[in-house]
Design an enzyme around this catalytic site. Structure first.
Site, PDB file in Angstrom:
ATOM      1  N   GLY A 157      -4.239  12.920 -15.351  1.00 18.49           N
ATOM      2  CA  GLY A 157      -3.372  14.026 -15.787  1.00 18.49           C
ATOM      3  C   GLY A 157      -2.713  13.644 -17.105  1.00 18.49           C
ATOM      4  O   GLY A 157      -3.223  12.811 -17.860  1.00 18.49           O
ATOM      5  N   ARG A 158      -1.533  14.243 -17.340  1.00 19.64           N
ATOM      6  CA  ARG A 158      -0.856  14.022 -18.631  1.00 19.64           C
ATOM      7  C   ARG A 158      -0.638  12.541 -18.925  1.00 19.64           C
ATOM      8  O   ARG A 158      -0.962  12.058 -20.013  1.00 19.64           O
ATOM      9  CB  ARG A 158       0.518  14.707 -18.616  1.00 19.64           C
ATOM     10  CG  ARG A 158       0.485  16.169 -19.007  1.00 19.64           C
ATOM     11  CD  ARG A 158       1.904  16.692 -19.080  1.00 19.64           C
ATOM     12  NE  ARG A 158       2.472  16.719 -17.748  1.00 19.64           N
ATOM     13  CZ  ARG A 158       2.662  17.837 -17.048  1.00 19.64           C
ATOM     14  NH1 ARG A 158       2.364  18.999 -17.569  1.00 19.64           N
ATOM     15  NH2 ARG A 158       3.169  17.791 -15.835  1.00 19.64           N
ATOM     16  N   ILE A 159      -0.090  11.795 -17.942  1.00 14.34           N
ATOM     17  CA  ILE A 159       0.268  10.400 -18.232  1.00 14.34           C
ATOM     18  C   ILE A 159      -0.992   9.533 -18.286  1.00 14.34           C
ATOM     19  O   ILE A 159      -1.138   8.683 -19.172  1.00 14.34           O
ATOM     20  CB  ILE A 159       1.294   9.873 -17.210  1.00 14.34           C
ATOM     21  CG1 ILE A 159       2.588  10.703 -17.310  1.00 14.34           C
ATOM     22  CG2 ILE A 159       1.608   8.392 -17.450  1.00 14.34           C
ATOM     23  CD1 ILE A 159       3.634  10.402 -16.245  1.00 14.34           C
ATOM     24  N   THR A 238       2.739   2.631 -12.224  1.00 10.71           N
ATOM     25  CA  THR A 238       3.956   3.311 -12.715  1.00 10.71           C
ATOM     26  C   THR A 238       4.072   4.692 -12.059  1.00 10.71           C
ATOM     27  O   THR A 238       4.789   5.551 -12.569  1.00 10.71           O
ATOM     28  CB  THR A 238       3.918   3.481 -14.251  1.00 10.71           C
ATOM     29  OG1 THR A 238       2.680   4.120 -14.601  1.00 10.71           O
ATOM     30  CG2 THR A 238       4.046   2.168 -14.975  1.00 10.71           C
ATOM     31  N   ARG A 240       4.016   5.951  -8.020  1.00 11.43           N
ATOM     32  CA  ARG A 240       4.976   5.875  -6.924  1.00 11.43           C
ATOM     33  C   ARG A 240       4.591   4.677  -6.065  1.00 11.43           C
ATOM     34  O   ARG A 240       3.401   4.405  -5.856  1.00 11.43           O
ATOM     35  CB  ARG A 240       4.946   7.140  -6.062  1.00 11.43           C
ATOM     36  CG  ARG A 240       5.646   8.340  -6.682  1.00 11.43           C
ATOM     37  CD  ARG A 240       7.165   8.136  -6.770  1.00 11.43           C
ATOM     38  NE  ARG A 240       7.873   9.288  -7.321  1.00 11.43           N
ATOM     39  CZ  ARG A 240       8.187   9.454  -8.614  1.00 11.43           C
ATOM     40  NH1 ARG A 240       7.867   8.532  -9.505  1.00 11.43           N
ATOM     41  NH2 ARG A 240       8.848  10.528  -9.008  1.00 11.43           N
ATOM     42  N   GLU A 269      12.336   1.735  -2.607  1.00 11.37           N
ATOM     43  CA  GLU A 269      13.095   1.379  -3.800  1.00 11.37           C
ATOM     44  C   GLU A 269      14.566   1.411  -3.447  1.00 11.37           C
ATOM     45  O   GLU A 269      15.008   2.369  -2.823  1.00 11.37           O
ATOM     46  CB  GLU A 269      12.808   2.370  -4.932  1.00 11.37           C
ATOM     47  CG  GLU A 269      11.409   2.224  -5.458  1.00 11.37           C
ATOM     48  CD  GLU A 269      11.100   3.081  -6.668  1.00 11.37           C
ATOM     49  OE1 GLU A 269      12.016   3.751  -7.174  1.00 11.37           O
ATOM     50  OE2 GLU A 269       9.952   3.084  -7.098  1.00 11.37           O
ATOM     51  N   HIS A 288      11.795   0.662 -11.760  1.00 13.10           N
ATOM     52  CA  HIS A 288      11.485   2.084 -11.998  1.00 13.10           C
ATOM     53  C   HIS A 288      12.121   2.574 -13.311  1.00 13.10           C
ATOM     54  O   HIS A 288      12.970   3.480 -13.313  1.00 13.10           O
ATOM     55  CB  HIS A 288      11.955   2.942 -10.818  1.00 13.10           C
ATOM     56  CG  HIS A 288      11.211   4.240 -10.714  1.00 13.10           C
ATOM     57  ND1 HIS A 288      10.943   4.866  -9.526  1.00 13.10           N
ATOM     58  CD2 HIS A 288      10.670   5.046 -11.666  1.00 13.10           C
ATOM     59  CE1 HIS A 288      10.284   6.002  -9.744  1.00 13.10           C
ATOM     60  NE2 HIS A 288      10.108   6.132 -11.050  1.00 13.10           N
ATOM     61  N   ALA A 290      10.068   3.287 -16.228  1.00 13.81           N
ATOM     62  CA  ALA A 290       9.028   3.686 -17.180  1.00 13.81           C
ATOM     63  C   ALA A 290       9.469   4.835 -18.085  1.00 13.81           C
ATOM     64  O   ALA A 290       9.042   4.920 -19.234  1.00 13.81           O
ATOM     65  CB  ALA A 290       7.737   4.038 -16.445  1.00 13.81           C
TER      66      ALA A 290
HETATM   67  C1  DGY Z   1       9.599  10.749 -12.637  1.00 12.42           C
HETATM   68  O1  DGY Z   1      10.192  11.507 -13.402  1.00 12.42           O
HETATM   69  O2  DGY Z   1       9.014  11.143 -11.628  1.00 12.42           O
HETATM   70  C2  DGY Z   1       9.554   9.317 -12.989  1.00 12.42           C
HETATM   71  O3  DGY Z   1       9.102   8.524 -11.968  1.00 12.42           O
HETATM   72  C3  DGY Z   1      10.904   8.845 -13.495  1.00 12.42           C
HETATM   73  O4  DGY Z   1      10.649   7.683 -14.224  1.00 12.42           O
END
Ligand code: DGY
Length: 331
Positions: A157-159, A238, A240, A269, A288, A290
């Site tokens: 996806g985007r990331i 990065t 979940r 977490e 967490h 990123a």
């Molecule tokens: C989100 O926005 O879901 C990210 O995990 C936050 O860093």
């Protein structure tokens, strides 16, 4: 007429709040730690809107506590696995998130983790700090080359795509695994190849995870998947924490099934202080962060507040994860 009431579940600097204060009665949780669940349920009583963070579990009990006035749940994150979205949809409550603005920041950090794990940056720093640097060692702290290596991206996806763009600069070969694989012009343009899960596990030098947490992705990477990876492989998460089985990861890192892991997310977490993963050298664990750049966190707050305001005014949210709530003609 009384202003609508909103509960904002975490401290937000005043400079962002002018508009929402003008339009609403704001109850702002003043702490850096989240409200405990029973406090959350008390504070949301009778509100028109809730602004939550990914640490706040918004389930049917919270929606019940809020009651019939609740018109919007605005999550200050792109992920929304902390919210029972189907329950919100059933009640006709729109849920907002903050997509887009954190894509590059998160991809930067995924790549920072990849580089740090490949070249053992954290171990090297600890080594120097501990006064162990005595000479230039020919075989000291050897890492792995990133340039020319194979990067596997799970979730394109985007990331995932933004991570792929960064990898191009390192002349990496890019494989990806995603439910939507065929005819992806962007993948074709950057020379990324869609493969099945088995292939990506077996062929990746670096494997980076970018899928949302759903029941289908829970423990997507477990003992069997780790066993298929190269003994030199590096796993980067990065997305979940729940996407990776941490007990299996611990054994895989301890026994050399894979070489290294770099995590920005854990399950739960925060990771418990005595978790076995924290005893290993071949892992980096960040809390967490990123998306934690000054600009991006500011934009996330702005979007979450815009969603909140739109919701209490009965307008369509600029970023809504359950737009079905607006399809009244389907009722
Ligand atoms: C989100 O926005 O879901 C990210 O995990 C936050 O860093």
């Amino acid at each position: 007429m009384d202003k609508p009431r909103v509960f904002i579940a975490r401290y937000i600097p005043e400079e962002y709040l002018a508009q929402v204060r003008q339009a609403c009665q704001v109850d702002l949780w003043p702490e850096d730690l989240p409200p405990p669940p029973d406090t959350l349920r008390q504070r949301v009583r009778g509100v028109d809107g809730i602004l939550s963070l990914l640490t706040d579990k918004i389930d049917a009990a919270v929606m019940d506590a809020a009651g019939g006035n609740l018109k919007v749940i605005s999550n200050c994150a792109v992920g929304f696995d902390n919210i029972d979205v189907s329950e919100a949809t059933r009640r006709g409550i729109p849920v907002g998130n903050t997509p887009g603005v954190l894509t590059d920041t998160t991809a930067d950090f995924a790549f920072a983790l990849l580089m740090a794990a490949a070249r053992r940056v954290v171990e090297a720093h600890n080594f120097t700090r501990a006064g162990r640097w005595e000479t230039w060692g020919l075989t000291q702290l050897l890492g792995q080359d990133v340039a020319g290596a194979t990067l596997g991206i799970i979730g394109f996806g985007r990331i995932g795509r933004a991570v792929a763009r960064r990898a191009l600069g390192f002349e990496m070969r890019i494989l990806y695994y995603d439910p939507i694989c065929e005819d992806d012009p962007y993948a074709a343009q950057i020379g990324a190849h869609c493969v099945d899960l088995d292939t990506i596990l077996r062929h990746s030098d670096f494997l980076s995870l970018h899928v949302p947490l759903y029941k289908e992705t829970y423990h997507l990477i477990g003992e069997a998947e780790l066993a298929k990876m190269k003994p030199t492989a590096v796993l980067i998460n990065t997305a979940r924490g729940g996407v990776v089985d941490h007990e299996a990861l611990y054994r895989a890192l301890r026994d050399g099934v894979i070489a290294y892991a770099a995590l920005d997310v854990t399950e739960p977490e925060p990771i418990p202080k005595h978790h076995p993963l924290l005893t290993l050298e071949n892992i980096i664990i960040a809390p967490h962060i990123a998306s934690a750049s000054v600009r991006t966190r500011g934009r996330m707050i702005e979007i979450a507040l815009a969603n909140l305001l739109a919701g209490v005014r009965g307008e369509q949210l600029p970023h809504c994860v359950n737009p079905q709530v607006y399809m009244t003609d389907l009722e």
